[in-house]
Structures are given as C-alpha cells and as structure tokens.
Design a protein around this motif. Structure first.
Motif, short mmCIF file in Angstrom:
data_model
loop_
_atom_site.label_atom_id
_atom_site.label_comp_id
_atom_site.label_asym_id
_atom_site.label_seq_id
_atom_site.Cartn_x
_atom_site.Cartn_y
_atom_site.Cartn_z
N ALA A 205 2.49 29.20 0.67
CA ALA A 205 3.61 28.53 0.01
C ALA A 205 3.29 28.22 -1.45
CB ALA A 205 3.97 27.26 0.76
N ALA A 206 2.00 28.06 -1.74
CA ALA A 206 1.53 27.83 -3.12
C ALA A 206 2.28 26.69 -3.81
CB ALA A 206 1.64 29.12 -3.94
N ARG A 207 2.63 25.68 -3.05
CA ARG A 207 3.31 24.51 -3.63
C ARG A 207 2.22 23.53 -4.08
NH1 ARG A 207 8.56 21.62 -1.00
NH2 ARG A 207 8.42 19.68 -2.16
N PRO A 208 2.24 23.11 -5.34
CA PRO A 208 1.14 22.27 -5.81
C PRO A 208 1.12 20.88 -5.16
CG PRO A 208 2.73 22.69 -7.59
CD PRO A 208 3.24 23.40 -6.37
N PHE A 209 -0.06 20.36 -4.93
CA PHE A 209 -0.21 18.98 -4.48
C PHE A 209 -1.46 18.39 -5.10
CE2 PHE A 209 -1.87 21.88 -1.26
CZ PHE A 209 -3.15 21.40 -1.02
N ASP A 210 -1.43 17.07 -5.28
CA ASP A 210 -2.55 16.38 -5.92
C ASP A 210 -3.56 15.85 -4.92
OD1 ASP A 210 -1.55 16.47 -8.67
OD2 ASP A 210 0.06 15.21 -7.87
N ALA A 211 -3.13 15.65 -3.67
CA ALA A 211 -4.03 15.11 -2.65
C ALA A 211 -3.47 15.44 -1.27
CB ALA A 211 -4.19 13.60 -2.81
N ILE A 212 -4.35 15.39 -0.28
CA ILE A 212 -3.98 15.60 1.12
C ILE A 212 -4.06 14.25 1.81
CG2 ILE A 212 -4.64 16.80 3.27
CD1 ILE A 212 -6.45 18.56 1.21
N VAL A 213 -3.08 13.94 2.67
CA VAL A 213 -3.20 12.77 3.54
C VAL A 213 -3.20 13.25 4.99
CG1 VAL A 213 -2.30 11.08 1.90
CG2 VAL A 213 -0.70 12.27 3.40
N ALA A 214 -4.17 12.76 5.75
CA ALA A 214 -4.31 13.15 7.16
C ALA A 214 -4.13 11.88 7.98
CB ALA A 214 -5.68 13.78 7.42
N THR A 215 -3.06 11.85 8.78
CA THR A 215 -2.64 10.59 9.41
C THR A 215 -3.00 10.49 10.90
OG1 THR A 215 -0.46 11.60 9.39
CG2 THR A 215 -0.85 9.90 7.77
N GLY A 216 -4.22 10.92 11.23
CA GLY A 216 -4.78 10.60 12.53
C GLY A 216 -4.64 11.65 13.62
N ASP A 217 -5.36 11.36 14.71
CA ASP A 217 -5.53 12.32 15.82
C ASP A 217 -6.05 13.65 15.29
OD1 ASP A 217 -4.81 10.34 17.57
OD2 ASP A 217 -3.00 11.33 18.33
N ILE A 218 -7.09 13.53 14.49
CA ILE A 218 -7.74 14.72 13.93
C ILE A 218 -8.49 15.44 15.05
CG2 ILE A 218 -9.64 15.39 12.38
CD1 ILE A 218 -8.39 12.92 10.65
N SER A 219 -9.11 14.65 15.93
CA SER A 219 -9.90 15.23 17.03
C SER A 219 -9.25 14.92 18.37
CB SER A 219 -11.29 14.62 17.00
OG SER A 219 -12.02 14.99 18.14
N GLN A 220 -9.44 15.83 19.31
CA GLN A 220 -9.00 15.56 20.69
C GLN A 220 -10.18 15.25 21.60
OE1 GLN A 220 -6.03 15.14 21.89
NE2 GLN A 220 -6.38 15.25 24.09
#
Ligand code: CMP
Ligand code: FE2
Length: 274
Positions: free
Chosen positions: A51-66
C-alpha cells in the motif's frame, strides 16, 4: 510515567499504523481456529508494504502472542523490523508480560505510557490486562496515570489506547470480556475535553462509534475475525485487517481500516470458541 517524543515529519499531521491481535505462536505452524497466525501476520505486513502509505509510528494494541512464548514476541519484533518507524505496544489479555518484555530493550519497540506525537497530540497507552482472565480492568495506578497524562498537556488533543473495549460492542459473549471498570475510565476521560478518540483491539472487528461524546474505534485482528452483533461465539468471513490513523494539527482524526484482498485465511467456521 515513561514519555516518548515522536517528531512530526509532516507539519500538518502525524500518521499511525495500528496492528492488533496477531496471536502469534512459537511454532511456525501454530494456528488459531485453522488460521496460521504467522502467515496472516506476514500477509498483513506485505500488504502494508504494497500500500506504501506513509506512517510515522506503529501502534500494537495487544494479544501479540497466543502461547506466552518469547519466540512469539521475537517473531513480532522481527516482522515489523522491516520498517524503521518506532512501535508502541501495550498488553492484551493473552499477553505474557515477562516474555513480552524479553525482546526489550529494542531500538524500535517502546513500552512507554505516553507519546507526545508531534506538536499537537498525545497518545496514552494503558495496560488493562487482568492476568489469567479475558476481561479487562484498569488499576488505580493506571487510572491515575491516565489522569496525570491528560492534565500534563491540556492543550494537546488526546488519543487513548487500550486493549479492551470500554463499552458494549453488541455481542453478548464478547461484551462479558470488556473493560469491567469502564465507569471509572469514563469518569477520567470526561474531565478532559481534548480526548478525541479511544482506540482498542480485542474484539477482532471494526467498530467506529461515538460514546459519551468520544469516538471509540476498534480494529480487525491480523488473524481471525469475530462476527459483529452475535449473542454466541461466531466467526466472520471477512479478511484480516489493520488501521491507519491521521492526527491533524487542528484536532481531526482521520482513519480507515484496510483488509487483505479476497477471502483469505479462512478459519474453521463451525468452531465454538478457543
Ligand atoms: N465461546 C466462547 N465464549 C466466551 N469467550 C470465549 C469463547 N471462545 C473464546 N473466548 C474468549 O474470548 C476472548 C475474546 O478474544 P481474545 O482473542 O481475547 O480471546 C478470546 C477467548 O479468551
Ligand atoms: Fe483479546
């Protein structure tokens, strides 16, 4: 309180990419109701690249691991390392914080509580996890931190992140797992008119609603999707997704969900839970 300053690269806005509920395993073939979560995570990362849409930061809002494993967190860190932008993360009900912290310190991943996002916004990250149970709750310390963060920057627009949804989303089985002390949360939020938006994960579906005068957003998981407005556990046929957010200098929040194309990563639709 740990605060991080995110420089504003565009004078008019700060752009964020939200990834949520990746439910990764140490096992390469680890699957949640038939979806190999590493594969769907990777497909999302590739689609974000395409998509190559620019972003300044990533936010990861949980349940990263199972599966609580360190390897699952290392896998997440390795996946997002294709990008140079910082990532801010918070825990969900399935996370295991000792393993989560084991990939830190990381040059990319920050587990701070407050991000001064450019010159006009702040992003506050809350820990709503109650270890061992699916529902959420904010401790007194978290509520105080939220209050202090908002009081410290009364001129900044605020985006508040937490894993659990602080309102009924419309599905009985899932709403029992919402933020249980949401009244206390909304009491703090209600004191600060600069709070624009609350952003969650957890419900594995898109939500965009106004509640008590505040916008509440939730975002599809990168793996399985829950069917909206269902009394009993039910999966949706819609593809995995992610969200972009643009925080503008005049306080507007523009946002859109994107999804993988086609009916990919089809789960076991007859499943009754996990
Ligand atoms: N059939 C079910 N009924 C109630 N809760 C469930 C069911 N299946 C799974 N759950 C829990 O509900 C949670 C909602 O999303 P999570 O990814 O946090 O993980 C899920 C499980 O912990
Ligand atoms: Fe969850």
């Amino acid at each position: 309180m740990q605060t991080y300053s995110l420089p504003q690269t565009n004078p008019d806005s700060v752009a964020l990419l939200q990834i949520t509920d990746t439910h990764l395993f140490a096992d390469e073939a680890g699957s949640l109701l038939g979806v190999v979560t590493k594969d769907s995570f990777h497909a999302v990362l590739d689609a974000v690249d395409a998509a190559a849409r620019p972003f300044d930061a990533i936010v990861a809002t949980g349940d990263i691991s199972q599966d609580h494993s360190r390897v699952s967190y290392q896998y997440f860190a390795g996946g997002i390392a294709r990008w140079p932008q910082p990532c801010f993360w918070l825990p969900g009900n399935h996370d295991f914080q000792p393993s989560m912290q084991s990939v830190l310190p990381s040059a990319q991943i920050k587990s701070c509580e407050q991000v001064l996002a450019g010159d006009y916004w702040q992003v506050i990250l809350l820990d709503s996890q109650v270890p061992g149970v699916p529902h959420g709750e904010l401790s007194e310390a978290q509520l105080t931190m939220l209050d202090q963060a908002l009081a410290a920057y009364p001129d900044r627009h605020a985006l508040v992140l937490l894993h659990h949804h602080p309102l009924d989303a419309g599905s009985t089985w899932l709403d029992q797992h919402q933020l249980h002390n949401s009244d206390a949360f909304w009491q703090v939020i209600g004191k600060y008119p600069k709070v624009s938006t609350i952003l969650c994960g957890h419900i594995h579906q898109e939500l965009d609603r106004t509640y008590r005068g505040v916008r509440v957003l939730a975002t599809p998981s990168t793996c399985i999707q829950f069917l909206p407005d269902s009394n009993d556990f039910a999966l949706d046929k819609i593809s995995p997704g992610w969200r972009y957010l643009e925080l503008t200098r005049d306080g507007q929040l523009n946002t859109a969900v994107s999804r993988l194309q086609g009916n990919c990563f089809t789960p076991e639709f007859d499943a009754v839970g996990y």
